[in-house]
Design a protein around this motif. Structure first.
Motif, short mmCIF file in Angstrom:
data_model
loop_
_atom_site.label_atom_id
_atom_site.label_comp_id
_atom_site.label_asym_id
_atom_site.label_seq_id
_atom_site.Cartn_x
_atom_site.Cartn_y
_atom_site.Cartn_z
N GLY A 96 0.80 -1.22 0.00
CA GLY A 96 0.00 0.00 0.00
C GLY A 96 0.83 1.26 0.00
O GLY A 96 0.30 2.36 -0.22
N GLY A 97 2.12 1.11 0.23
CA GLY A 97 3.01 2.26 0.29
C GLY A 97 3.46 2.72 -1.09
O GLY A 97 3.02 2.20 -2.12
N SER A 98 4.37 3.69 -1.08
CA SER A 98 4.86 4.28 -2.32
C SER A 98 6.37 4.41 -2.32
O SER A 98 7.00 4.48 -1.26
CB SER A 98 4.25 5.69 -2.50
OG SER A 98 2.85 5.64 -2.60
N VAL B 275 13.45 -3.28 -5.09
CA VAL B 275 12.21 -2.85 -4.44
C VAL B 275 11.61 -4.07 -3.76
O VAL B 275 11.39 -5.10 -4.39
CB VAL B 275 11.21 -2.28 -5.47
CG1 VAL B 275 9.85 -2.05 -4.82
CG2 VAL B 275 11.74 -0.99 -6.07
N THR B 276 11.39 -3.95 -2.47
CA THR B 276 10.82 -5.03 -1.69
C THR B 276 9.56 -4.52 -1.00
O THR B 276 9.61 -3.53 -0.28
CB THR B 276 11.81 -5.56 -0.65
OG1 THR B 276 13.01 -5.99 -1.31
CG2 THR B 276 11.21 -6.74 0.10
N LEU C 289 5.87 4.75 -7.88
CA LEU C 289 5.19 3.50 -7.57
C LEU C 289 4.23 3.74 -6.40
O LEU C 289 4.67 4.03 -5.29
CB LEU C 289 6.20 2.42 -7.18
CG LEU C 289 7.15 1.85 -8.23
CD1 LEU C 289 8.17 2.87 -8.69
CD2 LEU C 289 7.87 0.62 -7.69
N ASN C 290 2.96 3.63 -6.66
CA ASN C 290 1.94 3.81 -5.63
C ASN C 290 1.16 2.52 -5.43
O ASN C 290 1.18 1.64 -6.29
CB ASN C 290 0.98 4.93 -6.01
CG ASN C 290 1.64 6.29 -6.08
OD1 ASN C 290 2.63 6.56 -5.39
ND2 ASN C 290 1.12 7.16 -6.92
N SER C 291 0.49 2.42 -4.31
CA SER C 291 -0.34 1.24 -4.00
C SER C 291 0.44 -0.04 -4.24
O SER C 291 -0.05 -0.98 -4.89
CB SER C 291 -1.61 1.26 -4.86
OG SER C 291 -2.35 2.45 -4.65
N LEU C 292 1.63 -0.08 -3.71
CA LEU C 292 2.51 -1.22 -3.95
C LEU C 292 1.95 -2.51 -3.36
O LEU C 292 1.31 -2.50 -2.29
CB LEU C 292 3.90 -0.94 -3.40
CG LEU C 292 4.75 -0.03 -4.29
CD1 LEU C 292 5.90 0.57 -3.52
CD2 LEU C 292 5.25 -0.80 -5.50
N LYS C 293 2.23 -3.60 -4.06
CA LYS C 293 1.79 -4.92 -3.65
C LYS C 293 3.01 -5.82 -3.48
O LYS C 293 4.05 -5.57 -4.12
CB LYS C 293 0.87 -5.52 -4.72
CG LYS C 293 -0.32 -4.66 -5.10
CD LYS C 293 -1.07 -5.29 -6.25
CE LYS C 293 -2.26 -4.42 -6.67
NZ LYS C 293 -3.00 -5.02 -7.81
N LYS D 109 -0.74 -0.44 -14.48
CA LYS D 109 -1.51 0.69 -14.98
C LYS D 109 -2.41 1.24 -13.87
O LYS D 109 -3.11 0.49 -13.20
CB LYS D 109 -2.33 0.25 -16.18
CG LYS D 109 -2.73 1.36 -17.12
CD LYS D 109 -3.34 0.78 -18.39
CE LYS D 109 -2.32 0.06 -19.24
NZ LYS D 109 -2.88 -0.44 -20.51
N GLY D 110 -2.38 2.55 -13.69
CA GLY D 110 -3.17 3.19 -12.65
C GLY D 110 -2.45 3.27 -11.31
O GLY D 110 -2.91 3.98 -10.41
N ARG D 111 -1.35 2.56 -11.16
CA ARG D 111 -0.60 2.60 -9.90
C ARG D 111 0.78 3.22 -10.08
O ARG D 111 1.28 3.89 -9.18
CB ARG D 111 -0.43 1.17 -9.34
CG ARG D 111 -1.73 0.47 -9.02
CD ARG D 111 -1.48 -0.84 -8.28
NE ARG D 111 -0.70 -1.79 -9.06
CZ ARG D 111 0.45 -2.32 -8.64
NH1 ARG D 111 0.96 -1.98 -7.47
NH2 ARG D 111 1.09 -3.19 -9.41
N PHE D 112 1.40 2.98 -11.23
CA PHE D 112 2.74 3.50 -11.49
C PHE D 112 2.66 4.62 -12.52
O PHE D 112 1.82 4.59 -13.42
CB PHE D 112 3.65 2.40 -12.03
CG PHE D 112 3.99 1.31 -11.06
CD1 PHE D 112 3.41 1.23 -9.80
CD2 PHE D 112 4.91 0.32 -11.41
CE1 PHE D 112 3.72 0.22 -8.91
CE2 PHE D 112 5.23 -0.71 -10.54
CZ PHE D 112 4.63 -0.75 -9.30
N THR D 113 3.58 5.58 -12.40
CA THR D 113 3.63 6.68 -13.35
C THR D 113 5.08 6.93 -13.75
O THR D 113 5.94 7.12 -12.88
CB THR D 113 3.05 7.97 -12.75
OG1 THR D 113 1.70 7.73 -12.33
CG2 THR D 113 3.06 9.09 -13.79
#
Length: 125
Positions: free
Chosen positions: A15-17, A121-122, A82-86, A64-68
């Motif tokens: 959920g982080g960025s 990225v972890t 990177l947003n809403s990371l999983k 798409k929709g999470r990364f820009t």
């Protein structure tokens, strides 16, 4: 030759960025697009996002929709927000530069000429 140096990776909770940066140097005038790829342990490298000058962007469906992806031409840098990371986003992220001009989507590794060393990225669950 184009040299690429990534930075900004790290450990983040789901959920982080994060914001990845890629600084380019060398013969950057011959670059027509830049992209981000990632490779998770035991998996093949996969396309994440690309930007074709001046501002046409492409994204993998999974991000798409999470990364820009964005660029600062004056700083010769490209960024990946990177947003809403999983947890499944966990991978080494690589920046790449392409000298291939034309109407490409730049989603394939073979369309790129230069690669950075990668940044980890972890994403923890």
């Amino acid at each position: 030759q184009v040299q690429l140096v990534e930075s900004g990776g790290g450990l983040v909770q789901a959920g982080g960025s994060l914001r990845l940066s890629c600084a380019a140097s060398g013969r950057t005038f011959s670059t027509y697009a830049m992209g981000w790829f990632r490779q998770a342990p035991g998996k093949e490298r996969e396309f994440v996002a690309a930007i074709r000058w001046p501002a046409t962007t492409f994204y993998a469906d999974s991000v798409k929709g999470r990364f820009t992806i964005s660029t600062d031409i004056a700083k010769k840098s490209v960024y990946l927000q990177l947003n809403s990371l999983k947890p499944e986003d966990t991978a080494v992220y690589y920046c790449a530069a392409s000298g291939l001009s034309g109407s490409y989507a730049y989603t394939r590794g073979q369309e790129y000429d230069f690669w950075g060393q990668g940044t980890q990225v972890t994403v923890s669950s």
